[in-house]
Design an enzyme around this catalytic site. Sequence first.
Site, PDB file in Angstrom:
ATOM      1  N   GLU A  60     -12.759  -2.258  12.089  1.00 38.59           N
ATOM      2  CA  GLU A  60     -12.605  -1.486  10.847  1.00 38.59           C
ATOM      3  C   GLU A  60     -13.679  -1.781   9.802  1.00 38.59           C
ATOM      4  O   GLU A  60     -14.304  -0.860   9.284  1.00 38.59           O
ATOM      5  CB  GLU A  60     -11.216  -1.768  10.270  1.00 38.59           C
ATOM      6  CG  GLU A  60     -11.004  -1.156   8.902  1.00 38.59           C
ATOM      7  CD  GLU A  60      -9.631  -1.432   8.325  1.00 38.59           C
ATOM      8  OE1 GLU A  60      -8.800  -2.062   8.988  1.00 38.59           O
ATOM      9  OE2 GLU A  60      -9.396  -0.993   7.172  1.00 38.59           O
ATOM     10  N   ASP A  91      -8.382  -8.874   3.948  1.00 36.92           N
ATOM     11  CA  ASP A  91      -8.193  -7.790   4.914  1.00 36.92           C
ATOM     12  C   ASP A  91      -9.321  -7.746   5.946  1.00 36.92           C
ATOM     13  O   ASP A  91     -10.195  -6.891   5.855  1.00 36.92           O
ATOM     14  CB  ASP A  91      -8.133  -6.448   4.157  1.00 36.92           C
ATOM     15  CG  ASP A  91      -7.550  -5.333   5.017  1.00 36.92           C
ATOM     16  OD1 ASP A  91      -6.990  -5.628   6.075  1.00 36.92           O
ATOM     17  OD2 ASP A  91      -7.656  -4.160   4.593  1.00 36.92           O
ATOM     18  N   GLU A  97       0.823  -1.204   0.000  1.00 39.48           N
ATOM     19  CA  GLU A  97       0.000   0.000   0.000  1.00 39.48           C
ATOM     20  C   GLU A  97       0.862   1.260   0.000  1.00 39.48           C
ATOM     21  O   GLU A  97       0.634   2.192   0.765  1.00 39.48           O
ATOM     22  CB  GLU A  97      -0.963  -0.025   1.201  1.00 39.48           C
ATOM     23  CG  GLU A  97      -1.899  -1.226   1.152  1.00 39.48           C
ATOM     24  CD  GLU A  97      -2.903  -1.280   2.287  1.00 39.48           C
ATOM     25  OE1 GLU A  97      -2.606  -0.761   3.361  1.00 39.48           O
ATOM     26  OE2 GLU A  97      -3.997  -1.850   2.070  1.00 39.48           O
TER      27      GLU A  97
END
Length: 844
Positions: free
Chosen positions: A412, A384, A304
């Site tokens: 998240e 993820d 990322e």
Amino acid sequence: MMRSLLVLAAAGFAAAETGIDAWLRYAPVSSPSSSQSLPSSIISLNATANGPVHIAAVELQKGLAGILDHNLSVIYPVSYQPGNTTSSILVGTVAEYANSFGGSPQIPRLVDDGYWLNATGSTVQILGHNERGALYGAFQYLSMLAQGNFSNVAFASNPDAPIRWVNQWDNLDGSIERGYGGPSIFFTNGTVVDDLDRVSAYGRLLASIGINGIIVNNVNANASLLSTENLEGLGRIADAFRPYGVQVGIALNFASPTANLVYGNLSTFDPINPDVITWWTNVTDALYERVPDMAGYLVKANSEGQPGPLTYNRTLAQGANLFANALQPHGGILMFRAFVYDSVNLNESVWKEDRANAAVDFFTGLDGKFAENAVVQIKYGPIDFQVREPASPLFAYLRNTSTAIELEVTQEYLGQQCHLVYLPPLWKTVLDFDMRANHTQSLVRDIVTGKRFNRPLGGAAAVVNVGTNDTWLGSHLSMSNLYGYGRLAWDFSSDPEAILQDWIRLTFGSNPTVVAAITNMSMSSWPAYENYSGNLGIQTLTDILYTHFGPNPQSQDNNPWGQWTRADHKTIGMDRTVSNGTGFSGQYPVEVAAMYENISTTPDDLLLWFHHVNYTQQLHSGETVIQHFYNAHYAGADTAQTFVTQWEGLQGKVDQQRYNETLFRLTYQAGHSIVWRDAITNFYHNLSGIADSQNRVGNHPWRVEAESMTLQGYEPYTVSPFEAASNVTAIVTSANATTGTAMTTLNFPNGTYNLAVNYYDLIGGKSQWTVSLNNHQIGSWVGDLEDRLGHAPSIYLDGHSAARITFHNVTVGKGDVLKIVGVADGIEPAPLDYISVLPAGVVD
Ligand SMILES: *[C@@H]1O[C@H](CO)[C@@H](O)[C@H](O)[C@H]1NC(C)=O
Ligand SMILES: *[C@@H]1O[C@H](CO)[C@@H](O)[C@H](O)[C@H]1NC(C)=O
Ligand SMILES: *[C@@H]1O[C@H](CO)[C@@H](O)[C@H](O)[C@H]1NC(C)=O
Ligand SMILES: *[C@@H]1O[C@H](CO)[C@@H](O)[C@H](O)[C@H]1NC(C)=O
Ligand SMILES: *[C@@H]1O[C@H](CO)[C@@H](O)[C@H](O)[C@H]1NC(C)=O
Ligand SMILES: *[C@@H]1O[C@H](CO)[C@@H](O)[C@H](O)[C@H]1NC(C)=O
Ligand SMILES: *[C@@H]1O[C@H](CO)[C@@H](O)[C@H](O)[C@H]1NC(C)=O
Ligand SMILES: *[C@@H]1O[C@H](CO)[C@@H](O)[C@H](O)[C@H]1NC(C)=O
Ligand SMILES: *[C@@H]1O[C@H](CO)[C@@H](O)[C@H](O)[C@H]1NC(C)=O
Ligand SMILES: *[C@@H]1O[C@H](CO)[C@@H](O)[C@H](O)[C@H]1NC(C)=O
Ligand SMILES: *[C@@H]1O[C@H](CO)[C@@H](O)[C@H](O)[C@H]1NC(C)=O
Ligand SMILES: *[C@@H]1O[C@H](CO)[C@@H](O)[C@H](O)[C@H]1NC(C)=O
């Protein structure tokens, strides 16, 4: 007035509780039977102030005072006699015991951090293999008492694995990436905060669940953490944690040698360059000078956009070993994240491309190449932290490399602490998964503890992200996830429901009604969330490009992030087979690979993870894929409604502050679960054109769309994504008006209804709404959820800002005129989507 308050206080829980003590409240419980006497003193085998043994003694003192109103003095080595050990709580290390009493105690074998607890009436012995083990034993004893358990016990407890860490994604400016409980307790404005009381309090919570290490800064790390000023600050943080046996580590930016720090500014960060090696050795030595027991480093590289060894065509192992070698003389551990993938060049038009393949691909050929003190930290699934993922195949691929599992306590993708989602049952699906390496039982939990492949290191790390909020995570109920993480990391085979019930008793007391209700809600919360977010292994279907909070299925596709669904008019799912797809299933050992390769042996809950199928594909359950989507979304939202009623049953049984705050969140969740339900079902209904066999999707007999009302100062607004509004359209105040009115004549049979209003609450304004019936005000509210919820906010009308407020038991007559007046504020144009006039029991 004063008198009645006092009477209430005596009743138990009138005092408002903020949540700051979490599960360490030491609330009073009824004493054991009077025949059972209590210890009369605490013997601490170590008098060093702020050492873990001393802290254990202080904690025991505090705990017995709170739980039993029993005040004990602490006796230190200089003043006790062997005869004092009866009718006392003795706490210390095995070695200190041997020193004091001239002989080792006859107890089972202990490993590092393990303890022996022998509680026999008034005589209690707590011996740790090391100092922190003694502290863990004291917390275990107190946990029993606080749950009203006064039985005699004598047992040894050892942790499954040495690494039981938490990760905080705190930035130096005080913000926290994916944090929903307020700003950082560690950093502000580029440096370490002055007042570290909350850090000590966090250390206490972590120690009580056996956590022994913490990475205090974001994996997307800032090199300026290594400035001399910040090294000093890290030293203070470590000092605050040390009494609780929590060792501090930091996340590093791979390119730090080239950052503009005052010293040794280099032109390269190539991990085999001698100047780079010297630079890191020097920094590491300087850190250990200030923090001699530093836990180690955590590194996210080449992921990322983060720099890493691949920049110089070096392997990930070469990159990891740079740090491992610098740490090795000091006994530190290097955690190297397996979350490596190319977020720029993934191309969805190539059928065989797959981000899920990245970890094994990137680590191919590197097994056995990592230094002995390096540990590869692997997220539970290959993508993820999704609501359901198969276990990462990397766990089975690395056999000569130590590994740890990475979990995420901060929610998240799972509701950001605004949805109740108890996570240990999700984690268990991965921990208990059998990889069948070499046709032999190979549970993921036995791999990460080092047992399966005989590795010296291993364990778990969880991203936690507590903040300055009194509730730590932003929500009282979310704390069960932190508690559950610690308990599982200590003993991976333990039962999530049993852990949960310990947490409930410690947090809310042992009233059976309370325990039963919170157990029921929590245990059904992850299945409910999966039901109303993303089913059958399609992932969470949240907005992956923006907040990761509300629904936005379209955002998964047509971008290089690789969280694709490949949904079109006829078909959906990732073909990850070897025969025709990305080949991902072939990354598992042969038995598991064969199971996932074939649709008929793939479990329904991962069907769309592994296969690209027609919406009409039949599941093992007998439903089609699309009808399962519809049914699951309705079932999940229905379950979420019951959380509110179950919690309301606890009024008066939980202190008012936590009762109110939790009710607020559960009510929000119930409304937002309907937003999720409608968005996902509408999206796939629109895409597939296949009707819901029960005719619920797109059919809302109790609704009145705001855009169909008579509007003044309001105008229709086409919401994007379309599925985030009922019937595509909402209303907002017109450009030249700050106040809007929407009116409609209701045409429902006379009766008592719950009146729900769906609106949008954006950050950047606090609109006000008033709803009335025949000019009689029913209620009003303010768009201030951004201050009250803590999830990632939105500046748009979308699935994140969509919310519902409900007014109960409203008497409605046929022909009544309902009016909503909205007053815009800031960028928030008092948006409205629809109203629902709901008969009892109807969820729409
Ligand atoms: C007592 O505790 C201190 C502080 O933790 C530690 O440094 C010391 O080694 C301990 N003493 C013994 C004899 O274990
Ligand atoms: C410890 O033992 C000594 C000798 O038996 C006794 O005098 C003393 O009172 C005891 N102290 C406590 C706190 O029990
Ligand atoms: C536990 O402590 C009691 C009281 O000191 C002692 O009699 C008993 O033998 C101990 N139990 C074990 C298993 O060591
Ligand atoms: C933040 O730090 C800078 C220096 O790095 C300083 O000038 C500024 O006053 C600080 N701001 C606050 C609010 O402390
Ligand atoms: C070594 O590191 C320390 C602290 O990070 C720094 O103050 C010092 O200047 C560094 N020395 C060299 C030669 O880079
Ligand atoms: C990268 O390293 C590999 C193996 O060490 C080598 O074969 C390759 O030529 C290198 N590529 C570049 C661009 O240096
Ligand atoms: C176990 O499987 C690995 C990977 O397939 C293989 O390299 C190894 O030789 C096998 N070990 C045994 C004992 O069969
Ligand atoms: C905790 O967070 C909630 C929601 O974000 C907020 O309403 C409350 O004021 C916060 N409390 C503290 C003490 O930070
Ligand atoms: C096989 O892959 C192709 C794309 O290469 C795809 O269009 C096709 O649907 C797949 N076949 C099956 C049976 O899934
Ligand atoms: C999907 O349906 C089509 C017919 O509409 C059929 O030809 C195809 O084989 C089906 N695909 C799968 C994977 O079942
Ligand atoms: C809880 O909510 C009730 C009803 O809204 C209110 O009367 C009460 O004051 C609140 N109590 C606390 C401690 O917030
Ligand atoms: C939904 O919108 C369409 C087109 O804008 C409109 O024809 C229809 O009446 C609306 N449905 C409801 C229930 O308002």
